[in-house]
Design an enzyme around this catalytic site. Structure first.
Site, PDB file in Angstrom:
ATOM      1  N   ALA A 176       0.847  -1.189   0.000  1.00 25.80           N
ATOM      2  CA  ALA A 176       0.000   0.000   0.000  1.00 25.80           C
ATOM      3  C   ALA A 176       0.883   1.239   0.000  1.00 25.80           C
ATOM      4  CB  ALA A 176      -0.906  -0.020   1.223  1.00 25.80           C
ATOM      5  N   CYS A 201      -1.869  -8.541   6.485  1.00 29.77           N
ATOM      6  CA  CYS A 201      -1.566  -7.163   6.899  1.00 29.77           C
ATOM      7  C   CYS A 201      -1.641  -7.020   8.419  1.00 29.77           C
ATOM      8  CB  CYS A 201      -2.539  -6.194   6.240  1.00 29.77           C
ATOM      9  SG  CYS A 201      -2.155  -4.497   6.672  1.00 29.77           S
ATOM     10  N   LYS A 225      -2.690 -14.508   0.549  1.00 32.29           N
ATOM     11  CA  LYS A 225      -1.414 -14.102   1.159  1.00 32.29           C
ATOM     12  C   LYS A 225      -1.586 -14.058   2.675  1.00 32.29           C
ATOM     13  CE  LYS A 225       2.126 -10.499   0.862  1.00 32.29           C
ATOM     14  NZ  LYS A 225       1.945  -9.624   2.036  1.00 32.29           N
ATOM     15  N   ASP A 265      12.170 -10.611   3.373  1.00 34.92           N
ATOM     16  CA  ASP A 265      13.610 -10.310   3.460  1.00 34.92           C
ATOM     17  C   ASP A 265      14.434 -10.775   2.259  1.00 34.92           C
ATOM     18  OD1 ASP A 265      12.816  -9.387   5.908  1.00 34.92           O
ATOM     19  OD2 ASP A 265      13.897 -10.884   7.086  1.00 34.92           O
ATOM     20  N   GLY A 309       9.255  -7.430  -1.734  1.00 33.03           N
ATOM     21  CA  GLY A 309       8.609  -6.161  -1.438  1.00 33.03           C
ATOM     22  C   GLY A 309       9.598  -5.035  -1.258  1.00 33.03           C
TER      23      GLY A 309
HETATM   24  C1  FMN Z   1       4.933  -0.032   2.774  1.00 30.91           C
HETATM   25  C2  FMN Z   1       4.379  -1.419   2.816  1.00 30.91           C
HETATM   26  C3  FMN Z   1       3.063  -1.641   2.459  1.00 30.91           C
HETATM   27  C4  FMN Z   1       2.529  -2.941   2.468  1.00 30.91           C
HETATM   28  N1  FMN Z   1       1.252  -3.135   2.053  1.00 30.91           N
HETATM   29  C5  FMN Z   1       0.765  -4.409   1.945  1.00 30.91           C
HETATM   30  C6  FMN Z   1      -0.510  -4.660   1.364  1.00 30.91           C
HETATM   31  O1  FMN Z   1      -1.219  -3.750   0.914  1.00 30.91           O
HETATM   32  N2  FMN Z   1      -0.930  -5.953   1.306  1.00 30.91           N
HETATM   33  C7  FMN Z   1      -0.161  -7.003   1.778  1.00 30.91           C
HETATM   34  O2  FMN Z   1      -0.584  -8.164   1.694  1.00 30.91           O
HETATM   35  N3  FMN Z   1       1.054  -6.777   2.297  1.00 30.91           N
HETATM   36  C8  FMN Z   1       1.538  -5.522   2.378  1.00 30.91           C
HETATM   37  N4  FMN Z   1       2.813  -5.319   2.836  1.00 30.91           N
HETATM   38  C9  FMN Z   1       3.655  -6.494   3.169  1.00 30.91           C
HETATM   39  C10 FMN Z   1       4.464  -6.938   1.932  1.00 30.91           C
HETATM   40  O3  FMN Z   1       3.620  -7.369   0.884  1.00 30.91           O
HETATM   41  C11 FMN Z   1       5.441  -8.085   2.282  1.00 30.91           C
HETATM   42  O4  FMN Z   1       4.713  -9.191   2.731  1.00 30.91           O
HETATM   43  C12 FMN Z   1       6.431  -7.682   3.378  1.00 30.91           C
HETATM   44  O5  FMN Z   1       6.967  -6.390   3.136  1.00 30.91           O
HETATM   45  C13 FMN Z   1       7.593  -8.697   3.486  1.00 30.91           C
HETATM   46  O6  FMN Z   1       8.302  -8.783   2.269  1.00 30.91           O
HETATM   47  P1  FMN Z   1       9.711  -8.007   2.041  1.00 30.91           P
HETATM   48  O7  FMN Z   1      10.620  -8.428   3.159  1.00 30.91           O
HETATM   49  O8  FMN Z   1      10.190  -8.488   0.695  1.00 30.91           O
HETATM   50  O9  FMN Z   1       9.406  -6.538   2.079  1.00 30.91           O
HETATM   51  C14 FMN Z   1       3.349  -4.043   2.863  1.00 30.91           C
HETATM   52  C15 FMN Z   1       4.671  -3.798   3.236  1.00 30.91           C
HETATM   53  C16 FMN Z   1       5.206  -2.520   3.207  1.00 30.91           C
HETATM   54  C17 FMN Z   1       6.654  -2.318   3.578  1.00 30.91           C
END
Ligand code: FMN
Length: 253
Positions: free
Chosen positions: A18, A100, A139, A202, A224
């Site tokens: 988001a 979330c 998810k 990560d 992400g």
């Molecule tokens: C700024 C931000 C917004 C996020 N918004 C969502 C979202 O809208 N829906 C969701 O399922 N996860 C959301 N997440 C979680 C990510 O999809 C992901 O699961 C999480 O960041 C872990 O992955 P990463 O370590 O690659 O960032 C969000 C994460 C961040 C940092």
């Protein structure tokens, strides 16, 4: 990797974020090698449907397919309706957010709060799957807190409900974003299910991507935060997984 009828160009997926994964960023990441890019979450709350944010999030003109749209909510019928609306707006895949951890989301028992209520999870998944002809994905996090890691139970419910791929972020809701993601729970779920499992948390380099694939046996990887300001990470990881080397960055001009 395959989601329903959609054969993805590779197994690397931009995570829904988001405020980050809006259409321009999704298009950028797809052009830079992401096999799929999931939209920011869209609330199933009908009262929010006309808001500027929601209207912008419904627009997929010019976006390369398959288009994956994430919906959020705790009411099965409202979620089914949100899925139908988004398919009408061009979604090829509906993703359901049960990961979330945000307080304003969990307060209304949506997002990762749902992991505490497995019967409601089943009702939501069944209602959404029945509402649309496109594949529905889910998810989740590994559970509500470290003492309640029920990703396996949720995964089995997902498979039985007709969910066509499951993404797992290797943290519990209580963990927020602290500590390191763990991948053993993802490996356990992958072994038990026959639908594609996507590992998340990560992943920020080719080396890490390979390590997570080896540890989990996952079919795909979701990235992400590491893509923020670095959308070419998808091409870098894809090259590393194919050749064992990360290409040198190309700087235009
Ligand atoms: C700024 C931000 C917004 C996020 N918004 C969502 C979202 O809208 N829906 C969701 O399922 N996860 C959301 N997440 C979680 C990510 O999809 C992901 O699961 C999480 O960041 C872990 O992955 P990463 O370590 O690659 O960032 C969000 C994460 C961040 C940092």
């Amino acid at each position: 990797m395959q989601i329903g009828p959609h054969q993805l160009a590779n197994r690397l997926i931009l995570a829904p974020m988001a405020g980050v994964s809006d259409k321009p960023f999704r298009n950028l990441c797809r052009a830079q090698g992401a096999g799929l890019a999931v939209s920011e979450m869209i609330s199933s709350n009908a009262a929010l449907r006309g808001s500027r944010k929601s209207v912008l999030r419904l627009d997929h003109s010019g976006e390369p397919g398959p288009i994956a749209v994430q919906i959020l909510g705790a009411d099965p019928q409202a979620m089914a309706e949100a899925a139908r609306i988004n398919v009408g707006e061009g979604a090829d895949i509906i993703d359901i957010n049960m990961g979330c951890p945000a307080k304003k989301v969990c307060k209304v028992a949506a997002g990762s709060a749902l992991l505490r209520d497995e019967r409601l999870v089943a009702r939501i998944l069944e209602a959404v799957v029945a509402a649309v002809r496109v594949p529905v994905t889910l998810k989740i996090r590994t559970g509500w807190d470290p003492a309640n890691r029920n990703a396996l139970a949720i995964g089995r419910i997902a498979e039985e409900s007709g969910i066509q791929a499951l993404t797992i972020h290797g943290r519990t809701r209580a963990c927020g974003f602290s500590g390191n993601a763990e991948y053993q729970t993802i490996a356990l779920v992958k072994q038990a299910l026959s639908i594609p499992v996507i590992a998340n948390g990560d992943i920020d380099s080719g080396e890490k991507a390979l390590e997570v694939l080896q540890q989990t046996g996952a079919d795909g990887l979701m990235i992400g935060r590491a893509a923020r300001g670095r959308p070419w990470i998808f091409a870098e990881i894809d090259a590393y997984l194919r050749t064992g080397r990360t290409p040198l960055p190309v700087h235009p001009g």
